[in-house]
Design a protein around this motif. Structure first.
Motif, PDB file in Angstrom:
ATOM      1  N   PHE A  45       0.844  -1.180   0.000  1.00 57.00           N
ATOM      2  CA  PHE A  45       0.000   0.000   0.000  1.00 57.00           C
ATOM      3  C   PHE A  45       0.888   1.242   0.000  1.00 57.00           C
ATOM      4  N   PRO A  46       0.862   2.057  -1.049  1.00 59.68           N
ATOM      5  CA  PRO A  46       1.763   3.217  -1.111  1.00 59.68           C
ATOM      6  C   PRO A  46       1.451   4.240  -0.037  1.00 59.68           C
ATOM      7  N   LYS A  47       2.504   4.763   0.597  1.00 59.38           N
ATOM      8  CA  LYS A  47       2.394   5.815   1.601  1.00 59.38           C
ATOM      9  C   LYS A  47       1.427   5.442   2.728  1.00 59.38           C
ATOM     10  N   THR A  48       1.466   4.173   3.137  1.00 63.79           N
ATOM     11  CA  THR A  48       0.680   3.752   4.282  1.00 63.79           C
ATOM     12  C   THR A  48       1.554   3.840   5.522  1.00 63.79           C
ATOM     13  N   SER A  49       1.050   4.513   6.557  1.00 69.20           N
ATOM     14  CA  SER A  49       1.853   4.710   7.755  1.00 69.20           C
ATOM     15  C   SER A  49       0.933   4.885   8.941  1.00 69.20           C
ATOM     16  N   ALA A  50       1.502   4.817  10.138  1.00 77.19           N
ATOM     17  CA  ALA A  50       0.705   4.972  11.353  1.00 77.19           C
ATOM     18  C   ALA A  50       1.587   5.510  12.465  1.00 77.19           C
ATOM     19  N   TYR A  51       0.937   6.196  13.403  1.00 81.29           N
ATOM     20  CA  TYR A  51       1.673   6.777  14.525  1.00 81.29           C
ATOM     21  C   TYR A  51       0.749   6.862  15.720  1.00 81.29           C
ATOM     22  N   SER A  52       1.248   6.556  16.895  1.00 81.57           N
ATOM     23  CA  SER A  52       0.482   6.737  18.127  1.00 81.57           C
ATOM     24  C   SER A  52       1.444   7.109  19.242  1.00 81.57           C
ATOM     25  N   PHE A  57       5.701   6.817  25.802  1.00 77.04           N
ATOM     26  CA  PHE A  57       5.970   5.949  24.656  1.00 77.04           C
ATOM     27  C   PHE A  57       5.605   6.641  23.345  1.00 77.04           C
ATOM     28  N   ARG A  58       6.269   6.197  22.287  1.00 78.76           N
ATOM     29  CA  ARG A  58       5.963   6.597  20.921  1.00 78.76           C
ATOM     30  C   ARG A  58       6.035   5.348  20.062  1.00 78.76           C
ATOM     31  N   GLN A  59       5.064   5.176  19.170  1.00 78.33           N
ATOM     32  CA  GLN A  59       5.069   4.042  18.256  1.00 78.33           C
ATOM     33  C   GLN A  59       4.744   4.551  16.856  1.00 78.33           C
ATOM     34  N   THR A  60       5.519   4.132  15.871  1.00 75.85           N
ATOM     35  CA  THR A  60       5.276   4.590  14.513  1.00 75.85           C
ATOM     36  C   THR A  60       5.729   3.549  13.502  1.00 75.85           C
ATOM     37  N   THR A  61       5.060   3.542  12.356  1.00 77.66           N
ATOM     38  CA  THR A  61       5.359   2.610  11.269  1.00 77.66           C
ATOM     39  C   THR A  61       5.431   3.384   9.966  1.00 77.66           C
ATOM     40  N   GLY A  62       6.463   3.136   9.176  1.00 82.40           N
ATOM     41  CA  GLY A  62       6.602   3.796   7.888  1.00 82.40           C
ATOM     42  C   GLY A  62       8.043   3.731   7.428  1.00 82.40           C
ATOM     43  N   GLU A  63       8.391   4.529   6.419  1.00 89.73           N
ATOM     44  CA  GLU A  63       9.769   4.614   5.977  1.00 89.73           C
ATOM     45  C   GLU A  63      10.595   5.345   7.028  1.00 89.73           C
ATOM     46  N   LEU A  64      11.905   5.176   6.971  1.00 87.14           N
ATOM     47  CA  LEU A  64      12.780   5.681   8.034  1.00 87.14           C
ATOM     48  C   LEU A  64      12.612   7.178   8.292  1.00 87.14           C
ATOM     49  N   ASP A  65      12.550   7.983   7.213  1.00 87.29           N
ATOM     50  CA  ASP A  65      12.432   9.423   7.432  1.00 87.29           C
ATOM     51  C   ASP A  65      11.096   9.780   8.068  1.00 87.29           C
ATOM     52  N   TYR A  66      10.028   9.069   7.673  1.00 84.51           N
ATOM     53  CA  TYR A  66       8.724   9.293   8.303  1.00 84.51           C
ATOM     54  C   TYR A  66       8.763   8.913   9.781  1.00 84.51           C
ATOM     55  N   VAL A  67       9.326   7.745  10.067  1.00 87.72           N
ATOM     56  CA  VAL A  67       9.374   7.239  11.443  1.00 87.72           C
ATOM     57  C   VAL A  67      10.013   8.263  12.376  1.00 87.72           C
ATOM     58  N   PHE A  68      11.167   8.791  11.975  1.00 82.57           N
ATOM     59  CA  PHE A  68      11.885   9.696  12.870  1.00 82.57           C
ATOM     60  C   PHE A  68      11.310  11.109  12.853  1.00 82.57           C
ATOM     61  N   SER A  69      10.689  11.508  11.753  1.00 86.75           N
ATOM     62  CA  SER A  69      10.074  12.836  11.725  1.00 86.75           C
ATOM     63  C   SER A  69       8.872  12.905  12.655  1.00 86.75           C
ATOM     64  N   GLN A  70       8.222  11.777  12.905  1.00 81.62           N
ATOM     65  CA  GLN A  70       7.071  11.786  13.800  1.00 81.62           C
ATOM     66  C   GLN A  70       7.487  11.804  15.272  1.00 81.62           C
ATOM     67  N   VAL A  71       8.650  11.245  15.571  1.00 78.75           N
ATOM     68  CA  VAL A  71       9.123  11.218  16.957  1.00 78.75           C
ATOM     69  C   VAL A  71       9.937  12.473  17.281  1.00 78.75           C
ATOM     70  N   TRP A  72      10.798  12.869  16.345  1.00 81.43           N
ATOM     71  CA  TRP A  72      11.588  14.101  16.496  1.00 81.43           C
ATOM     72  C   TRP A  72      11.278  15.004  15.305  1.00 81.43           C
ATOM     73  N   GLY A  73      10.266  15.825  15.454  1.00 82.83           N
ATOM     74  CA  GLY A  73       9.769  16.598  14.322  1.00 82.83           C
ATOM     75  C   GLY A  73      10.408  17.952  14.129  1.00 82.83           C
ATOM     76  N   ASP A  74      11.399  18.297  14.932  1.00 80.52           N
ATOM     77  CA  ASP A  74      12.030  19.611  14.796  1.00 80.52           C
ATOM     78  C   ASP A  74      13.016  19.666  13.635  1.00 80.52           C
TER      79      ASP A  74
END
Length: 230
Positions: A45-52, A57-74
């Motif tokens: 599924f293209p561009k399928t991702s999730a974050y909670s 805690f932080r949980q996220t699924t996606g490509e590496l840049d997406y994963v870290f941008s959701q946890v450290w978004g600065d």
């Protein structure tokens, strides 16, 4: 003839083995934080991702840049194309720690040591799309009320973003993780949490979706910290 056939089969097997991606399975358990980073199966599924997220805690699924941008978004993220299409699960648990640069550096250094994935940090001035709130009443009407102790839930499917408990800072962090060739920025002080339903399949549809929330996008220039993932 028999030896030639055996050699041909052996070469085919060797080539398939070498073309397989190196598995990534990184975990760390410390006194104040722990994490797991695992490569997962791409379901196609293209561009399928999730974050909670929740307390500690932080949980996220996606490509590496997406994963870290959701946890450290600065930070703005630039990823080597070799990681495009590779999907990861990332779980971070922490106690008595700030989600700051120190924790980012500790986590990424541990990942580098265990997997060889490199994270570099530099500063650049870039063109951006700045979020402007033109109708505070329209935005306030979408304020999020916490459900079942869940602070934030984000899902993306087929270009539609469904987010609950997201701040405006969190929104720009998320959008920057989508890599749509634009960088989004918010310099306001609104820390309220909202529920968003946005079409993020392209910048034009995103801009139309934001109007419902009293938000527009304006051209601007900003200094950002850029993370290179190699």
């Amino acid at each position: 003839m028999r030896n030639l056939a055996f050699l041909t089969v052996l070469l085919i097997f060797t080539d398939c083995t070498n073309s397989s991606p190196k598995p990534v399975d990184v975990s760390y358990q410390g006194a104040t934080y722990s994490f797991q980073l695992e490569r997962t199966v791409d379901l196609g599924f293209p561009k399928t991702s999730a974050y909670s997220s929740g307390v500690g805690f932080r949980q996220t699924t996606g490509e590496l840049d997406y994963v870290f941008s959701q946890v450290w978004g600065d930070y703005q993220y630039m990823m080597d194309p070799k990681w495009n299409g590779e999907i990861f699960n990332f779980t971070l648990r922490f106690s008595g720690r700030e989600m700051d640069l120190d924790l980012f550096l500790e986590v990424t250094e541990e990942i580098r040591q265990q997997s060889g994935i490199y994270f570099g940090l530099k500063e650049e001035r870039i063109a951006a799309e700045c979020i402007q709130v033109n109708d505070q009443g329209a935005l306030t009407s979408h304020t999020y009320r916490m459900e079942d102790a869940v602070l934030e839930v984000v899902e993306l499917s087929d270009g539609m973003l469904m987010a609950k408990g997201m701040t405006l800072d969190g929104l720009v962090n998320y959008l920057n993780g989508l890599r749509d060739e634009k960088y989004y920025f918010y310099e306001g002080v609104d820390s309220e949490k909202y529920s968003f339903e946005l079409n993020v399949s392209n910048p034009e549809k995103l801009e139309r979706s934001l109007k419902i929330y009293g938000i527009s996008l304006e051209n601007c220039q900003v200094n950002v910290q850029v993370v290179e993932i190699k």
